[in-house]
Motif scaffolding. Structure first.
Motif, PDB file in Angstrom:
ATOM      1  N   CYS A 349       0.774  -1.418  -0.280  1.00 40.79           N
ATOM      2  CA  CYS A 349       0.111   0.301   0.731  1.00 40.79           C
ATOM      3  C   CYS A 349       0.977   1.095   0.122  1.00 40.79           C
ATOM      4  O   CYS A 349       1.619   1.385   0.166  1.00 40.79           O
ATOM      5  CB  CYS A 349      -1.171  -0.268   1.425  1.00 40.79           C
ATOM      6  N   GLY A 350       0.814   2.259  -1.387  1.00 47.59           N
ATOM      7  CA  GLY A 350       1.115   3.463  -0.779  1.00 47.59           C
ATOM      8  C   GLY A 350       2.774   3.419  -1.968  1.00 47.59           C
ATOM      9  O   GLY A 350       3.435   4.356  -1.991  1.00 47.59           O
ATOM     10  N   ASP A 351       2.882   1.815  -2.582  1.00 47.49           N
ATOM     11  CA  ASP A 351       4.031   1.984  -3.228  1.00 47.49           C
ATOM     12  C   ASP A 351       3.431   2.878  -4.291  1.00 47.49           C
ATOM     13  O   ASP A 351       1.984   3.401  -4.708  1.00 47.49           O
ATOM     14  CB  ASP A 351       4.004   0.840  -3.672  1.00 47.49           C
ATOM     15  N   MET A 352       4.625   3.600  -4.905  1.00 40.23           N
ATOM     16  CA  MET A 352       4.270   4.655  -6.481  1.00 40.23           C
ATOM     17  C   MET A 352       5.565   4.431  -7.706  1.00 40.23           C
ATOM     18  O   MET A 352       6.972   3.752  -7.609  1.00 40.23           O
ATOM     19  CB  MET A 352       4.862   5.969  -6.188  1.00 40.23           C
ATOM     20  N   MET A 353       4.527   3.895  -8.712  1.00 43.71           N
ATOM     21  CA  MET A 353       5.323   3.884 -10.063  1.00 43.71           C
ATOM     22  C   MET A 353       5.124   4.372 -11.142  1.00 43.71           C
ATOM     23  O   MET A 353       3.456   4.952 -11.514  1.00 43.71           O
ATOM     24  CB  MET A 353       4.968   2.026 -10.595  1.00 43.71           C
ATOM     25  N   ALA A 354       6.378   5.104 -11.409  1.00 42.36           N
ATOM     26  CA  ALA A 354       6.140   6.408 -12.820  1.00 42.36           C
ATOM     27  C   ALA A 354       6.460   5.446 -13.893  1.00 42.36           C
ATOM     28  O   ALA A 354       7.244   4.369 -13.865  1.00 42.36           O
ATOM     29  CB  ALA A 354       7.207   7.209 -12.229  1.00 42.36           C
ATOM     30  N   SER A 355       5.760   5.807 -14.698  1.00 39.91           N
ATOM     31  CA  SER A 355       5.943   5.726 -15.970  1.00 39.91           C
ATOM     32  C   SER A 355       6.950   5.793 -17.022  1.00 39.91           C
ATOM     33  O   SER A 355       7.166   4.703 -18.041  1.00 39.91           O
ATOM     34  CB  SER A 355       4.745   6.696 -16.718  1.00 39.91           C
ATOM     35  N   GLY A 356       7.920   7.009 -16.323  1.00 35.76           N
ATOM     36  CA  GLY A 356       9.172   7.017 -17.712  1.00 35.76           C
ATOM     37  C   GLY A 356       8.752   8.017 -18.180  1.00 35.76           C
ATOM     38  O   GLY A 356       7.398   8.613 -18.045  1.00 35.76           O
ATOM     39  N   THR A 357       9.624   8.864 -18.862  1.00 37.92           N
ATOM     40  CA  THR A 357       9.468  10.138 -19.495  1.00 37.92           C
ATOM     41  C   THR A 357       8.358   9.584 -20.412  1.00 37.92           C
ATOM     42  O   THR A 357       8.525   8.680 -21.172  1.00 37.92           O
ATOM     43  CB  THR A 357      10.970  10.770 -20.045  1.00 37.92           C
ATOM     44  N   ILE A 358       7.314  10.777 -21.094  1.00 42.59           N
ATOM     45  CA  ILE A 358       6.336  10.976 -21.938  1.00 42.59           C
ATOM     46  C   ILE A 358       5.904  11.065 -23.215  1.00 42.59           C
ATOM     47  O   ILE A 358       5.913  12.715 -22.658  1.00 42.59           O
ATOM     48  CB  ILE A 358       4.411  10.751 -21.547  1.00 42.59           C
TER      49      ILE A 358
END
Ligand code: MN
Length: 423
Positions: A349-358
């Motif tokens: 709960c609360g992990d964050m996953m970013a997309s990479g530069t869009i």
């Protein structure tokens, strides 16, 4: 209780046309106001619904939440109740804010206690991020970087079309919109034939990204499928993954990004739920070569989110330097989460996953200075006559994002960050 939020619904709280926060959005955040301690809030128009007050006045009685879920510095305790409970909470807030419902709106005293002007509130970091992962899932971005630094004919590395490539980042330096970022210092190797030097980063950059926040996952050793992934994602925010390109170039072989990336990443304060984004889903690109079975997915899992980046020099006016869209992702969140857990890695709960530069297909869609200025060879001209290859001290970078279909706009607000000189 309602099971969905209707597009024709309106709130008795007035919402300006063009607001990011109509009753169809209802994003969650953490705020404080006056002398009161931090608490959970939901944005509506230019107001915030104080969920602690709402709870204390008995409006959330039939839900599974307790007072401490809302009298909290973070959303994590509330999120720990999981997808169905959080969905029920959002639908209850929808019901209470709906023009057709009299429960709350007819009690002027309660309304006065529950609604806070956003302009009177201070937003806080919404999530206590346990682990942060950054993907690299825009084909255009990976192709641009590969073209600049390796070989235009083999811009994508051999694994890229088979694996949602990512790395583990650092959660401690994730900060909120409004908090300035200090230019990092580190090792660089500006000249091939000379030893490395130490000093302030000279090639400071932003990365235009979106991030998603997770619910509790499965136990260590188990995996989340692409089909199950939606049940483990709470919502999304804007994400600026600050990058020091000169430090990055020297350090990244062979283990990937380290100090070039972990000095700061900035996020927007409101977490827009996956439920609010559902109606903006669209098909993704055809994935060729065919992906392995655990990465196959059904239905529309990409999302049409319009994105822009503004750059404002110290004391100057804003220049829009990029317009991109989250729909340009090659790998979607379901594939990213399935890949992340396919080896049995657990998420919390609360992990964050970013997309990479869009980045999108055209130069005006590029999501970093590295690409916009093409490694510094094509400086951007700003309105004040100055030029930028990379970011300067005193520059403010703003990212904004919203979905729009017919009259319905669901937005993210913004993440705004000023760059301070190195210490
Ligand atoms: Mn990144």
């Amino acid at each position: 209780m309602s099971t969905t939020i209707s597009n024709s619904a309106q709130s008795w709280v007035s919402v300006d046309k063009g607001s990011d926060f109509p009753i169809q959005n209802l994003p969650f955040g953490i705020f404080k106001y006056g002398e009161k301690p931090p608490r959970v809030g939901v944005a509506i128009g230019d107001k915030i619904v104080d969920l602690l007050q709402l709870y204390s006045l008995g409006y959330l009685n039939n839900l599974s939440f307790s007072k401490t879920d809302f009298a909290n510095m973070y959303l994590n305790d509330m999120m720990s109740h999981g997808k169905e409970a959080c969905r029920g909470l959002r639908l209850r807030i929808y019901e209470l804010l709906n023009k057709d419902n009299n429960e709350l709106q007819s009690n002027a005293n309660h309304v006065n206690n529950i609604l806070v002007n956003q302009s009177d509130a201070t937003m806080l970091l919404p999530v206590q991020v346990g682990d942060y992962t950054d993907f690299y899932s825009s084909r255009e971005h990976a192709t641009n970087v590969g073209t600049m630094f390796r070989d235009p004919d083999n811009a994508l590395l051999p694994n890229w079309l088979h694996i949602p490539v990512g790395y583990h980042g650092r959660a401690s330096s994730i900060i909120l919109s409004g908090e300035p970022v200090r230019r990092p210092k580190g090792q660089q190797k500006p000249n091939e034939d000379e030893p490395p030097v130490f000093g302030p980063c000279k090639l400071l950059d932003f990365e235009l990204e979106m991030a998603f926040v997770t619910f509790n996952g499965k136990p260590l050793g188990e995996s989340i499928s692409t089909k199950e992934a939606d049940d483990y994602i709470f919502g999304m925010c804007l994400f600026n993954d600050w990058s020091a390109r000169d430090i990055q170039k020297w350090e990244y072989v062979p283990l990937g990004p380290f100090l070039a990336k972990n000095f700061a990443s900035s996020i927007s304060p409101w977490i827009v739920t996956l439920d609010a984004l559902d109606q903006f889903r669209i098909p993704g690109p055809t994935q060729e070569p065919k992906v392995l079975p655990y990465l196959e997915y059904e239905g529309n899992k990409h999302i049409d989110i319009k994105l822009e980046v503004g750059l404002t020099p110290e004391g100057g006016e804003e220049n829009i330097i990029s317009k991109s869209n989250y729909k340009h992702m090659y790998w979607n969140m379901n594939q990213q989460l399935a890949h992340h857990t396919v080896n049995g890695c657990n998420i919390k709960c609360g992990d964050m996953m970013a997309s990479g530069t869009i980045s999108g297909p055209n130069p005006e869609n590029y999501g970093s200075m590295l690409e916009l200025s093409w490694k510094g060879t094509k400086p951007l001209k700003l309105k004040d006559g100055s030029e930028r290859k990379f970011l300067q001290d005193g520059d403010t970078v703003v990212m904004r994002g919203y979905c729009q279909k017919d009259d319905i706009r669901v937005g993210f607000g913004q993440v705004s960050t000023k760059i301070l000189p190195a210490n």
